[in-house]
Design a protein around this motif. Structure first.
Motif, PDB file in Angstrom:
ATOM      1  N   ALA A  91       3.079  58.161  85.396  1.00  0.00           N
ATOM      2  CA  ALA A  91       2.769  56.795  84.955  1.00  0.00           C
ATOM      3  C   ALA A  91       1.729  56.778  83.840  1.00  0.00           C
ATOM      4  CB  ALA A  91       2.284  55.962  86.142  1.00  0.00           C
ATOM      5  N   GLU A 125       3.429  47.854  81.478  1.00  0.00           N
ATOM      6  CA  GLU A 125       2.715  47.340  82.652  1.00  0.00           C
ATOM      7  C   GLU A 125       3.195  45.939  83.028  1.00  0.00           C
ATOM      8  OE1 GLU A 125       1.314  48.457  79.917  1.00  0.00           O
ATOM      9  OE2 GLU A 125       0.287  50.320  80.468  1.00  0.00           O
ATOM     10  N   ARG A 155       6.647  46.028  84.553  1.00  0.00           N
ATOM     11  CA  ARG A 155       6.586  46.540  85.934  1.00  0.00           C
ATOM     12  C   ARG A 155       6.167  45.436  86.894  1.00  0.00           C
ATOM     13  NH1 ARG A 155       2.041  50.816  86.877  1.00  0.00           N
ATOM     14  NH2 ARG A 155       0.850  48.911  86.427  1.00  0.00           N
ATOM     15  N   GLU A 156       5.140  44.677  86.521  1.00  0.00           N
ATOM     16  CA  GLU A 156       4.646  43.625  87.413  1.00  0.00           C
ATOM     17  C   GLU A 156       5.698  42.539  87.630  1.00  0.00           C
ATOM     18  OE1 GLU A 156       1.837  43.806  89.199  1.00  0.00           O
ATOM     19  OE2 GLU A 156       1.819  45.818  88.314  1.00  0.00           O
ATOM     20  N   ASP A 170       5.640  52.858  92.566  1.00  0.00           N
ATOM     21  CA  ASP A 170       4.468  52.035  92.821  1.00  0.00           C
ATOM     22  C   ASP A 170       4.174  52.004  94.324  1.00  0.00           C
ATOM     23  OD1 ASP A 170       3.061  49.280  93.343  1.00  0.00           O
ATOM     24  OD2 ASP A 170       2.869  49.642  91.180  1.00  0.00           O
ATOM     25  N   LYS A 171       2.907  52.182  94.697  1.00  0.00           N
ATOM     26  CA  LYS A 171       2.538  52.266  96.108  1.00  0.00           C
ATOM     27  C   LYS A 171       2.916  51.012  96.894  1.00  0.00           C
ATOM     28  CE  LYS A 171      -1.333  55.496  95.487  1.00  0.00           C
ATOM     29  NZ  LYS A 171      -0.592  56.598  96.134  1.00  0.00           N
TER      30      LYS A 171
END
Length: 883
Positions: free
Chosen positions: A164, A171, A174-175, A219-220
């Protein structure tokens, strides 16, 4: 690369040879046996072409053989066109009844005796050449393949891991994707099952769809949200059995505690065992499944797979990446996430990462500005940035950087994972007829704005539309092609007005078009020193050094185009040389040229389909010989502001489909127009003396598109003589009253598109529009400063999809039954201050009438932008020609 088009060219030629028209003509001229021989030999050759195209990369001799096949097919096409020309001449002679014309014809080279002898000789020559080339092909040991079932080579399989920290500028994307994944599925999947939601990410090759999917996958928050995560690359064939194996293996890998229990060799399982194992593994699990790089457009296959994986817990999600909008629509249960390019700032950061070691760019200030210009070429596509950055890594030679800046990407060496190979995967996946059409975008400069009419004109004039759609109108067939190219992410900035549309081609896609067409199409600029002899299509974008010695001596040229505003030719001697040499021209576009006279020799171009003299502001008369171009389908005289009259006898142009006129005439010869039985599109622009278009009772039964612009003396025209009119533009006609002389309007109109702009006499919309209640789809009203009301009958337009009302300041009200416009998807109101106030979201009194409309623009300038784009690219050139 041009040999890729050979299969399509042979198919087209065989289709012509098989037609009844050519069979009858061949018997009439005594060439039946030779044409039958050409057809038989060509059928044999076609059978091995697919095998030849697969093997050509490893065999230079095979590539040359394919070029010879292409050349003889084009020559055969020219000969067959000669038959068409002769048949059209006969039709004109029969219709004219003019004895003098018939005597002239007998003593010309086109009379039947001379033509029959010449045609027989030409066809025998083509047959001998084709037989010899076919015999030469035997030495290559080619196999017969009748159906193109070859698999397109895909990129290598992807995997889920990503660093990443090495990803720049994604970013926000992704969000947004994670936000969608975290929301409950709003609509189900169309089968009443709420357990699976499919989210497509769509965009051009190299844009970073897979990288974005990796960022989301790793992503966690996804580990907390989903019990099971699976990554499956679908790059190869959409084989259900193989996909099930991949999903099972990925599911096992994501649960290491039970992975060992599933290490049995499931590759030997049959489909029943596989689906049972899969359903058992997914049952009750809330999962995230990524299907990366999907190319399958077979809905039945997708439905079959989806039915097998709809067993997860409520909240399960499938994330799909694809280049194809149609595939995204087919698979998605929510709107597609259309991935945009990176910002210029992010692109430059990414470029520095690949072109320099960390911090090293500070040592080379002389390269920084060049690097910024290189980045602009990439138009936000990260793979292109990486490709060009990598090509300059540890190379700080100024000339090398300037070379990369100044040359098209297709001129640079590419590794298999670089941008051009990535884009070419999408190109290779297209059917051959679509690849051939796509290549002709390279005739135009980068960032060129295309309109539907010019694309149709180009493809039709060059005979690129498939014979299978020959029964359709060319406009409809071309639109199918455009829609498919758009679906495959090759087109951008697409603005759809229904019957009319506008788009651009991404710069990198333009590079791809140049790459695949480089042996057939050539663009002339100020740096051109010579033009290869094998070129068949020329585009002149700079005319600083035009001279006869620059152009090929071969007669094979089919296209000469001047697509750049202000670039034309002013040498009559050069034009004379082209006419004498390039006798097989299909398209001659002399836009923005500056001739005072036009040569009589134009009649020699009997194969010509499209002739443009647009914006030639010096020419006063056209030679009557232009009327001998019986194959001519499009004639553009738009912007010829000194043209005194149309040539006498232009009614003999019986193939004419599109005619764009600027003339000083005050009266039009209606009998000439009535002879144009195939005329589909007619335009009158800047015809200042014209008071009436047509005053007789003669109906124009083929006319579908009419454009009337800046005809300041025009008072009226009768709609009852235009029974098939579908598209009408009326722009800047100060004296025109659209309600005048419409006492006997057609009760039912076929109109689908209506644009009325700057007609100061219009206080209301003319009532004849009501006759299009069942067909009108687009209504654009602009700059009608006297317009005070919209009629109530407007709400009877049951098919109206787009309504734009711009700069009508006296307009205060909307019809009371606006909710009846059930098909309305796009409403723009701008420049109408009081009406805009009443339409304000939530608070406006009309808001409840319009809140349901999908695309709503109140008090914004979108309409002005779109109209400007459309008018510019249709080349109306208001600012240059208005008085």
């Amino acid at each position: 690369m041009v040999e890729c088009f050979v299969y399509d060219i042979t198919e087209s030629l065989l289709s012509k040879l098989a037609s009844y028209v050519y069979e009858e003509a061949s018997r009439a001229y005594g060439v039946y046996n030779d044409l039958r021989g050409i057809k038989d030999t060509l059928s044999i050759v076609k059978g091995v072409l697919l095998d030849a195209e697969e093997k050509k990369e490893q065999n230079h001799g095979l590539r040359e053989w394919l070029r010879q096949i292409r050349n003889v097919c084009f020559d055969a096409e020219d000969v067959l066109d000669g038959l068409d020309c002769q048949n059209l001449r006969k039709q004109v002679l029969k219709a004219s009844g003019n004895t003098r014309m018939k005597v002239d014809h007998f003593f010309s080279s086109s009379n039947s005796l001379v033509f029959r002898f010449r045609m027989a000789h030409q066809i025998k020559h083509v047959r001998c050449r084709l037989d010899k080339i076919a015999a030469d092909g035997n030495k290559f040991g080619l196999e017969r393949i009748d159906v193109d079932n070859r698999l397109v080579e895909r990129r290598e399989m992807t995997y889920s891991h990503v660093d990443a920290s090495g990803v720049i500028g994604r970013e926000s994307d992704r969000e947004k994707i994670i936000k969608i994944l975290m929301q409950p599925h709003p609509n189900g999947d169309g089968y009443g099952d709420q357990s699976v939601c499919v989210i497509p990410i769509v965009g051009i090759g190299g844009l970073g769809k897979t990288t974005l999917a990796k960022l989301v996958f790793n992503d966690k928050r996804m580990d907390d949200l989903f019990q099971l995560k699976m990554w499956v690359c679908i790059s190869d064939d959409f084989d259900i059995r193989q996909i099930l194996i991949k999903i099972i293996n990925s599911a096992s890998a994501s649960a290491p505690t039970i992975a060992l229990a599933h290490q049995e060799n499931i590759k030997n399982f049959d489909i029943e065992q596989l689906q049972s194992r899969l359903r058992h593994r997914l049952s009750g699990q809330k999962y995230l499944l990524v299907l990366d790089d999907v190319w399958n457009d077979n809905r039945a296959k997708w439905t079959q797979l989806k039915d097998l994986i709809k067993v997860g817990a409520v909240g399960s999600k499938i994330l799909v990446t694809t280049r194809n909008n149609s595939i995204a629509s087919m698979m998605g249960t929510v709107p597609s996430y259309v991935l945009e390019g990176l910002s210029l700032e992010n692109c430059y950061a990414l470029f520095n990462k690949w072109a320099f070691k960390e911090g090293e760019e500070k040592k080379y200030s002389n390269l920084i500005e060049i690097g910024k210009e290189i980045v602009k070429k990439c138009r936000g596509v990260p793979l292109a940035v990486r490709t060009l950055g990598s090509s300059l890594f540890l190379n700080f030679n100024l000339e090398r950087w300037e070379f990369v800046r100044d040359h098209g990407i297709w001129n640079l060496k590419q590794e298999k994972d670089d941008i051009l190979p990535a884009l070419k995967l999408s190109y290779d996946q297209m059917p051959s007829y679509l690849r051939h059409c796509f290549a002709f975008f390279s005739l135009y400069p980068k960032d060129y704005g295309f309109t539907g009419p010019e694309v149709v004109n180009l493809w039709v004039s060059l005979g690129l539309l498939r014979s299978e759609v020959g029964s359709q109108k060319p406009e409809n067939a071309a639109r199918l092609y455009i829609d498919e190219l758009h679906s495959r992410s090759f087109l951008e900035d697409f603005e759809d007005f229904g019957k009319l549309y506008y788009f651009k081609v991404h710069d990198l896609v333009h590079d791809l078009a140049q790459y695949v067409a480089k042996e057939e199409i050539f663009v002339v600029d100020s740096g051109t020193r010579n033009i290869p002899e094998q070129v068949r299509h020329l585009s002149v974008v700079e005319n600083d050094s035009l001279r006869d010695s620059l152009f090929p001596k071969s007669s094979r040229l089919r296209t000469i185009l001047f697509p750049t505003d202000g670039v034309g030719v002013d040498s009559v001697a050069l034009l004379d040389a082209w006419i004498a040499r390039y006798k097989f021209l299909r398209i001659l576009d002399l836009s923005d040229s500056s001739f005072e006279t036009f040569p009589n020799s134009i009649a020699k171009l009997e194969h010509l389909r499209a002739l443009s003299l647009e914006n030639n502001r010096r020419i006063k008369r056209l030679p009557q010989s232009i009327c001998k171009l019986q194959n001519l389908q499009a004639l553009t005289l738009r912007g010829c502001v000194e043209l005194e009259t149309l040539p006498k006898g232009f009614g003999m142009l019986i193939s004419l489909r599109k005619l764009f006129i600027t003339t000083k005439q005050s009266i039009l010869p209606e009998d000439e127009f009535a002879s144009l039985v195939n005329l589909n599109t007619l335009s009158f622009e800047f015809c200042d003396n014209l008071m009436f278009l047509f005053r007789g009772a003669q109906q124009f039964k083929s006319l579908e598109v009419l454009l009337v612009q800046s005809c300041r003396s025009l008072e009226s025209f009768p709609f009852h003589i235009l029974p098939k009119l579908e598209v009408l533009f009326v722009i800047r006609c100060e004296m025109l009253n659209l309600s005048l002389n419409c006492e006997n309007p057609i009760e039912r109109l076929r109109m689908k598109f209506l644009h009325i702009e700057e007609c100061p006499r219009q206080q209301t919309l003319p009532q004849w529009i009501e006759g299009a209640a069942e067909t009108l789809q687009t209504l654009l009203i602009s700059n009608l400063h006297s317009l005070e009301m919209l009629p109530e009958w407007l709400t009877a337009m049951t098919h109206l999809k787009m309504l734009h009302i711009v700069n009508c300041p006296q307009l205060l009200y909307l019809p009371s039954d606006m909710h009846r416009l059930g098909a309305l998807e796009d409403l723009t109101i701008d420049g109408c201050s009081e009406l805009c106030r009443k339409c304000e979201p939530q608070s406006g009194e009309y808001w409840s009438f319009i809140a349901h409309i999908k695309h709503l623009s109140i008090g914004e300038t979108r309409e002005g932008k779109l109209l400007f784009q459309m008018q510019k690219q249709i080349r109306l050139k208001l600012q240059d020609l208005k008085n």
